[in-house]
Design an enzyme around this catalytic site. Structure first.
Site, mmCIF file in Angstrom:
data_model
loop_
_atom_site.group_PDB
_atom_site.id
_atom_site.type_symbol
_atom_site.label_atom_id
_atom_site.label_comp_id
_atom_site.label_asym_id
_atom_site.label_seq_id
_atom_site.Cartn_x
_atom_site.Cartn_y
_atom_site.Cartn_z
ATOM 1 N N GLY A 12 35.846 34.045 35.639
ATOM 2 C CA GLY A 12 34.233 34.621 35.236
ATOM 3 C C GLY A 12 34.260 34.384 33.492
ATOM 4 O O GLY A 12 34.895 34.957 32.931
ATOM 5 N N GLY A 13 33.312 33.389 33.172
ATOM 6 C CA GLY A 13 33.474 33.231 31.844
ATOM 7 C C GLY A 13 32.114 33.470 30.880
ATOM 8 O O GLY A 13 31.757 33.076 29.770
ATOM 9 N N TYR A 154 25.110 48.720 46.744
ATOM 10 C CA TYR A 154 26.426 47.825 46.275
ATOM 11 C C TYR A 154 27.645 48.233 47.066
ATOM 12 O O TYR A 154 28.506 48.316 46.624
ATOM 13 C CB TYR A 154 26.559 48.176 44.867
ATOM 14 C CG TYR A 154 25.508 47.843 44.112
ATOM 15 C CD1 TYR A 154 25.648 46.551 43.377
ATOM 16 C CD2 TYR A 154 24.281 48.608 43.649
ATOM 17 C CE1 TYR A 154 24.616 46.095 42.611
ATOM 18 C CE2 TYR A 154 23.452 48.452 42.994
ATOM 19 C CZ TYR A 154 23.757 46.942 42.256
ATOM 20 O OH TYR A 154 22.448 46.848 41.565
ATOM 21 N N ALA A 160 35.263 46.418 47.514
ATOM 22 C CA ALA A 160 35.874 45.373 47.112
ATOM 23 C C ALA A 160 36.587 45.850 45.668
ATOM 24 O O ALA A 160 38.027 45.725 45.730
ATOM 25 C CB ALA A 160 35.226 44.109 46.881
ATOM 26 N N LYS A 161 35.837 46.559 44.746
ATOM 27 C CA LYS A 161 36.471 46.983 43.521
ATOM 28 C C LYS A 161 37.364 48.213 43.878
ATOM 29 O O LYS A 161 38.348 48.324 42.905
ATOM 30 C CB LYS A 161 35.371 47.505 42.636
ATOM 31 C CG LYS A 161 34.761 46.183 41.937
ATOM 32 C CD LYS A 161 35.817 45.108 41.618
ATOM 33 C CE LYS A 161 34.817 43.788 40.998
ATOM 34 N NZ LYS A 161 35.711 42.978 40.094
#
Length: 175
Positions: A12-13, A154, A160-161
């Site tokens: 992730g940039g 969400y 997931a987080k």
């Protein structure tokens, strides 16, 4: 802290990934950045890394695919000559009402936000051991860390987080 001759792969940039890459470059690290669709943002971040006098490589990967995770890590290590740090921060952050979260939407969120972090870590471990050690940093979210969802829409992201926290703790124990 100065980190000369060390390398990092950041999944992730853009946004926070860009800030992390720029900071680590100023502290002496060479940087590999992954992107799926945000090539321009990743290239802009790479230019900033290079302006700081460090090497930068930009690699495309679809982190919802296991083979892409392993290939990304291997390509980053090959391009930079080693891998010292992996920062998993790629994420799917999209609001969807519960009624629209079908199996595909669920899988999309968990594949990128959770499974990819595990698969990239698994692929990075041999490279880090070959380099004499390393660090794996998994980004979660303050809401997940609180243990209480605060925003509707969400669900896959939050789950997931929250699981990333458990993954990080379990990897720390195993490694």
């Amino acid at each position: 802290m100065i980190l000369p001759n060390k390398t990092v792969l950041i999944t992730g940039g853009k946004r926070i990934g860009a800030a992390v890459a720029e900071t680590l470059a100023r502290r002496g690290m060479d940087v590999a950045l992954s992107y799926q669709r945000s090539k321009d943002e990743a290239e802009a971040t790479a230019a900033t890394v290079r302006a700081a006098g460090r090497r930068a490589v930009v690699l495309q990967a679809n982190l919802s695919r296991g083979d892409d995770c392993a290939a990304l890590v291997d390509r980053a290590a090959a391009a930079l000559g080693r891998l010292d740090v992996l920062i998993n921060m790629d994420s799917v952050y999209r609001s969807r009402p519960l009624s629209e979260i079908d199996e595909a939407a669920w899988d999309e969120g968990l594949d990128v936000d959770l499974k990819a972090a595990y698969l990239c870590a698994r692929a990075a471990i041999p490279h880090m051991r070959a380099a004499g050690g390393g660090r794996i940093i998994n980004f979660s979210d303050w809401v997940a860390a609180s243990g209480r969802p605060r925003y509707t829409g969400y669900l896959p992201y939050f789950v997931a987080k929250r699981a990333i926290i458990g993954l990080t703790e379990a990897l720390a124990l195993e490694l």
